[in-house]
Design an enzyme around this catalytic site. Structure first.
Site, PDB file in Angstrom:
ATOM      1  N   ASP A   1       0.813  -1.207   0.000  1.00 35.87           N
ATOM      2  CA  ASP A   1       0.000   0.000   0.000  1.00 35.87           C
ATOM      3  C   ASP A   1       0.852   1.265   0.000  1.00 35.87           C
ATOM      4  OD1 ASP A   1      -2.017   1.784   0.097  1.00 35.87           O
ATOM      5  OD2 ASP A   1      -2.796   1.195   2.042  1.00 35.87           O
TER       6      ASP A   1
ATOM      7  N   ASP B   1      -1.445   5.552  -5.874  1.00 40.48           N
ATOM      8  CA  ASP B   1      -1.744   4.662  -4.759  1.00 40.48           C
ATOM      9  C   ASP B   1      -1.906   3.215  -5.213  1.00 40.48           C
ATOM     10  OD1 ASP B   1      -2.457   3.526  -2.407  1.00 40.48           O
ATOM     11  OD2 ASP B   1      -4.464   4.388  -2.334  1.00 40.48           O
TER      12      ASP B   1
END
Ligand SMILES: *[C@@H]1O[C@H](CO)[C@@H](O)[C@H](O)[C@H]1NC(C)=O
Ligand SMILES: *[C@@H]1O[C@H](CO)[C@@H](O)[C@H](O)[C@H]1NC(C)=O
Ligand SMILES: *[C@@H]1O[C@H](CO)[C@@H](O)[C@H](O)[C@H]1NC(C)=O
Ligand SMILES: *[C@@H]1O[C@H](CO)[C@@H](O)[C@H](O)[C@H]1NC(C)=O
Ligand SMILES: *[C@@H]1O[C@H](CO)[C@@H](O)[C@H](O)[C@H]1NC(C)=O
Ligand SMILES: *[C@@H]1O[C@H](CO)[C@@H](O)[C@H](O)[C@H]1NC(C)=O
Ligand SMILES: *[C@@H]1O[C@H](CO)[C@@H](O)[C@H](O)[C@H]1NC(C)=O
Length: 404
Positions: free
Chosen positions: A111, A284
């Site tokens: 992440d 992201d």
């Protein structure tokens, strides 16, 4: 950002690596049998929408105690294979690392949109922890585990993510093994024993954002961290990349500015003011679907629907949040327009056809909100097959196509 000399390279590969069809004049024809099957169990089916898999905009992280920067062996180049989390029922990308002494394999969600890493730790019952692929990590079995103390007591951590999920537990340190011979001693992470929200069956999360809690900051002495692929032999790490400036916001997010979108080889007529008014885009890897501000999304959707008018739209769409889905069951092949995103400085990402554009027959974009309210998010579907190089010391990020 503390990672001033670290190159980070993230390659996201789908299961299907070959382009399956012809490319001609801004369109590509692909066989439906190969391209439109779910690639992994979709988080949406049981948890109410792909949106909920998004982890960007982590709202806050509370952790006490200072994070000391420490070393992977100096100058080490770290390569961790990453893959789509099909085996852990996730559409996100996961890596396998070793935690503890002896090292226990842990499958972690990658992440770049959050910082503190965590794994679920024993003891934890089925109410407080979700079912995961491996047995719970048991700190009492490791000779190198220690809770981090502050003022005589253990420090707690709590993270709330943008998708409404939370994770809480004991802020801890432990030996992390990233690859053969590459260990990070005193890696700071969360030993979680209180979970709520949607998760795949992964064992935890590897936080790759820019804040001090992140793995990136903790191994900033490593020269090159490659997640998902090796650094290119010969070491000209800028060759073949197109670069755009980044800025780092709230210590975590790498932001870029989008300046244009083309569909089927034609530049969309989006006034420049729309892009300058919007707040940029967060890159992201932990978000699945790219989000664009209203005006840009509307223009893309309209052009894409026009170019796909030969195929029946499904209304209402089966996928919450994805407004443009097609019923392709009676077609043996589909001609999909190419989609390209252009960023500040002219860096252009020609998205992979179809894997970077369509997700299960739906246009893999959604709206983030009004133009001037939210930043967009460049999610992992559109980053597929790209190598993404974060060159933080030079304030830029590069994209290279065909990395898989
Ligand atoms: C699970 O653990 C939590 C926290 O330790 C506790 O409050 C709860 O009663 C436990 N549930 C069961 C079913 O044992
Ligand atoms: C922890 O160690 C005990 C005793 O050696 C063993 O039975 C158990 O399987 C281990 N648990 C894990 C999660 O490794
Ligand atoms: C790391 O990679 C760089 C560039 O590819 C290379 O020059 C260097 O020798 C590598 N270092 C190690 C320890 O493998
Ligand atoms: C690396 O490649 C880039 C782009 O091809 C080129 O501009 C640059 O000069 C190269 N750097 C070195 C050290 O060869
Ligand atoms: C993006 O645009 C904003 C506002 O127009 C500007 O302040 C910023 O410097 C630009 N570049 C980056 C990398 O954010
Ligand atoms: C998709 O098309 C097939 C064949 O044309 C049809 O039988 C089916 O009902 C359609 N499905 C949806 C969800 O519209
Ligand atoms: C695509 O399907 C059409 C009929 O739907 C067929 O005529 C054409 O040959 C197919 N093209 C490819 C590349 O399979």
């Amino acid at each position: 950002m503390a990672t001033s000399h670290l190159f980070v390279c993230i390659i996201l590969c789908t299961y299907y690596v070959a382009h399956g069809g012809d490319e001609h004049g801004g369109f590509a024809t692909v066989l439906t049998s190969r391209s439109f099957q779910p690639e992994a169990a979709v988080c949406s089916t049981s948890r109410g929408g792909l949106l909920r898999c998004s982890r960007a905009r982590a709202n806050y992280i509370t952790s006490q105690g200072t994070v000391t920067t420490l070393a992977a062996d100096d100058g080490a180049n770290v390569t961790i294979p990453a893959h789509l989390g099909g085996s852990v029922e996730s559409l996100e990308y996961v890596v396998t690392v070793g935690l503890g002494t002896p090292a226990v394999p842990q499958v972690l969600l990658m992440d770049t949109g959050s910082d503190l890493s965590w794994v679920q730790c024993a003891p934890c019952n089925s109410t407080a922890c979700y079912p995961q692929k491996d047995p719970l990590f048991d700190p009492s079995n490791s000779s190198t585990y220690a809770p981090i103390a502050g003022g005589g007591s253990q420090c707690a951590f709590a993270i709330e993510y943008g998708d409404g999920s939370h994770t809480r537990g004991v802020y801890s340190k432990e030996t992390l093994t990233l690859g053969p011979g590459v260990t990070v001693r005193d890696f700071h992470f969360g030993c979680a024993d209180d979970q709520d929200g949607s998760n795949g069956r992964y064992d935890g999360l590897l936080g790759l954002g820019g804040a001090p809690e992140s793995l990136m900051s903790q191994i900033s002495s490593a020269r090159f961290l490659a997640l998902g692929g090796a650094p290119p032999a010969g070491a000209n790490t800028s060759g073949g990349f197109v670069f755009t400036p980044i800025r780092v916001e709230v210590a975590t997010f790498c932001m870029v500015n989008l300046t244009g979108i083309s569909v089927g080889g034609k530049q969309l007529d989006i006034p420049p003011a729309v892009f300058s008014k919007s707040k940029g885009m967060i890159i992201d890897s932990g978000t699945v679907i790219t989000e664009l501000p209203h005006t840009a999304y509307a223009a893309l959707r309209s052009a894409f629907r026009g170019a796909m008018s030969a195929y029946p739209l499904i209304l209402p769409p089966p996928n919450q949040g994805l407004g443009t889905c097609y019923n392709l069951t009676s077609f043996s092949n589909v001609t999909v327009p190419t989609v390209a995103l252009t960023f500040d400085g002219g860096a252009t990402m020609e998205l992979d056809v179809p894997d970077g554009i369509l997700l299960e027959g739906c246009l893999a974009f959604q709206e983030s909100g009004p133009d001037d309210l939210f930043p967009g998010i460049l999610g992992n579907v559109n980053q597929r097959t790209f190598e993404v190089l974060y060159d933080v010391s030079h304030g830029k990020v590069g994209f290279r196509a065909g990395a898989c």
